[in-house]
Scaffold this motif. Structure first.
Motif, short mmCIF file in Angstrom:
data_model
loop_
_atom_site.label_atom_id
_atom_site.label_comp_id
_atom_site.label_asym_id
_atom_site.label_seq_id
_atom_site.Cartn_x
_atom_site.Cartn_y
_atom_site.Cartn_z
N ARG A 15 0.83 -1.21 0.00
CA ARG A 15 0.00 0.00 0.00
C ARG A 15 0.86 1.25 0.00
O ARG A 15 0.61 2.20 -0.74
N GLN A 16 1.89 1.25 0.83
CA GLN A 16 2.79 2.40 0.90
C GLN A 16 3.47 2.64 -0.45
O GLN A 16 3.59 3.78 -0.91
N GLY B 130 -4.02 4.51 -2.31
CA GLY B 130 -3.95 3.60 -1.16
C GLY B 130 -5.14 2.71 -0.98
O GLY B 130 -5.14 1.86 -0.08
N VAL C 238 1.10 4.25 -2.97
CA VAL C 238 0.93 5.69 -2.73
C VAL C 238 2.17 6.45 -3.18
O VAL C 238 2.08 7.49 -3.85
#
Length: 175
Positions: free
Chosen positions: A55-56, A130, A59
């Motif tokens: 997810r990081q 995200g 983003v």
């Protein structure tokens, strides 16, 4: 007996051996369960960490990053058995597979001591904001020997990744 001689008599040695065997017979099964509980917890935490990393990265890259089961560390299997290993990979073109070797960001190998599966989804894909579009994903993490309590890793549509212990043991069956 001389005053300077030290040691155990045969009776004392037998008593110590009997007491030690009783203590060990009670401790060893509990220790085995402790090890299995820690293995399930560690595997669950590793999966949560890899999904949060995906997810990081999505983003930071403002592009899709996905995770899926993988037996070879290079391609998705197309199945739902995460215990055979998994990968986290960049997927900017939505091809549902890594296009190049450098697209694979993380690899986790197989572990035959756990059973991990997701019901309907075969991958989780995080978008640049995200979120993880699609339906919620639940990956069950179970002990193959049934000595440890099962766990689950849940990914919601907004992209939140969390682990839970509220898993019914019957959910560990793959059939």
């Amino acid at each position: 007996m001389h005053a300077n001689q030290k040691g155990l008599t045969l009776v004392e040695l037998i008593i110590v051996t009997v007491v030690a065997s009783i203590v060990l017979s009670a401790a060893i099964p509990a220790f085995g369960r402790f090890v299995q509980e820690n293995r399930i917890t560690a595997t669950t935490n590793q999966l949560v960490s890899h999904l949060q990393y995906a997810r990081q990265e999505a983003v930071m890259r403002n592009a899709n990053v996905a995770a899926c089961p993988s037996t070879n560390g290079r391609r998705c299997t197309g199945g739902n058995r995460w215990d055979q290993g998994w990968i986290v990979y960049a997927d900017p073109d939505n091809s549902r597979q890594p296009n190049r070797p450098e697209d694979v960001l993380r690899v986790f190998g197989a572990d035959e001591r756990v059973l991990m599966h997701s019901a309907g989804r075969f991958r989780v894909r995080f978008q640049g904001l995200g979120d993880a579009y699609g339906t919620n994903l639940t990956i069950r993490v179970c002990d193959v020997s049934n000595r440890a309590s099962p766990r689950a890793v849940i990914v919601s549509n907004p992209g939140r990744v969390r682990a839970t212990r509220t898993v019914d043991a019957s959910e560990c069956e793959t059939d």
